[in-house]
Structures are given as C-alpha cells and as structure tokens.
Design a protein around this motif. Sequence first.
Motif, PDB file in Angstrom:
ATOM      1  N   HIS A 233      69.170  40.433 -67.104  1.00 11.56           N
ATOM      2  CA  HIS A 233      69.981  40.641 -66.055  1.00 11.56           C
ATOM      3  C   HIS A 233      69.407  41.885 -65.067  1.00 11.56           C
ATOM      4  O   HIS A 233      69.560  42.895 -65.279  1.00 11.56           O
ATOM      5  N   PHE A 234      68.840  41.344 -64.094  1.00  5.91           N
ATOM      6  CA  PHE A 234      68.039  42.150 -63.233  1.00  5.91           C
ATOM      7  C   PHE A 234      68.763  42.671 -61.954  1.00  5.91           C
ATOM      8  O   PHE A 234      69.861  41.952 -61.394  1.00  5.91           O
ATOM      9  N   VAL A 235      69.017  43.748 -61.484  1.00  2.00           N
ATOM     10  CA  VAL A 235      69.710  44.350 -60.540  1.00  2.00           C
ATOM     11  C   VAL A 235      68.681  44.887 -59.156  1.00  2.00           C
ATOM     12  O   VAL A 235      67.981  45.710 -59.478  1.00  2.00           O
ATOM     13  N   LEU A 236      69.073  44.307 -58.143  1.00  2.00           N
ATOM     14  CA  LEU A 236      68.144  44.829 -57.185  1.00  2.00           C
ATOM     15  C   LEU A 236      68.347  46.102 -56.576  1.00  2.00           C
ATOM     16  O   LEU A 236      69.845  46.541 -56.596  1.00  2.00           O
ATOM     17  N   LYS A 237      67.532  46.904 -56.367  1.00  2.00           N
ATOM     18  CA  LYS A 237      67.787  48.486 -55.886  1.00  2.00           C
ATOM     19  C   LYS A 237      67.997  48.111 -54.672  1.00  2.00           C
ATOM     20  O   LYS A 237      67.236  47.403 -53.858  1.00  2.00           O
ATOM     21  N   SER A 238      69.047  49.140 -54.225  1.00  3.31           N
ATOM     22  CA  SER A 238      69.213  49.373 -52.897  1.00  3.31           C
ATOM     23  C   SER A 238      68.349  49.841 -52.166  1.00  3.31           C
ATOM     24  O   SER A 238      67.727  50.968 -52.523  1.00  3.31           O
ATOM     25  N   ASN A 239      68.267  49.954 -50.800  1.00  4.25           N
ATOM     26  CA  ASN A 239      67.224  50.696 -49.951  1.00  4.25           C
ATOM     27  C   ASN A 239      67.935  51.788 -49.319  1.00  4.25           C
ATOM     28  O   ASN A 239      67.729  52.244 -48.032  1.00  4.25           O
ATOM     29  N   SER A 240      68.474  52.411 -50.297  1.00  6.00           N
ATOM     30  CA  SER A 240      69.383  53.743 -49.700  1.00  6.00           C
ATOM     31  C   SER A 240      68.158  54.728 -49.281  1.00  6.00           C
ATOM     32  O   SER A 240      68.845  55.642 -48.269  1.00  6.00           O
TER      33      SER A 240
END
Length: 87
Positions: free
Chosen positions: A75-82
């Motif tokens: 289950h991969f989660v995209l990292k936000s470009n914060s």
Amino acid sequence: MYKKVERQALYVWVYSLKWRKKLQRYGTIYYTSPKMKYVMLYVNSSKVPEIRKELIAKNYVKRVALAHRKELDEHFVLKSNSSEEED
C-alpha cells in the motif's frame, strides 16, 4: 467458484539448468536465469517447508531462498509536495 490459493516464490540455485525440468514437479516455474543459474518457482504456501526441505536434499541444488514479497507493504502513499509549497 474459484478459490484463491496463496502462493510463495522460491528461488532455487542449481548447478546446471538441465535440472529445470525436474523442478516442474514441485510447482510452477515462473522465471529461469541462464546466467545466474537459478529458477523462480511458485508453490503453495502450505507446502513451502516440505518442498524446501526436499529441494535442499537434492544433489543438483546449490541453495534455496524464499522471496520476501509477502513481507513488503504493497500500500503505497504519495508524498505531498509540502516542502515545495512552503517555499
């Protein structure tokens, strides 16, 4: 109805690939590497310990290793470009 059978991948290193045909009786051959002389074999998860013990006892087998794919989190989660938004 079709029941899903849990499978486990085994990597079997052999001295010669002429033994590939003999390995078919233990499971489904998915991949063969002629350069590194190993066979990727899928077997039922319930029979893995028995089959592994049998394969290690064969004189044409160098070593047997289990694949670690089941241990990985799929289950991969995209990292936000914060960090980019803060700049």
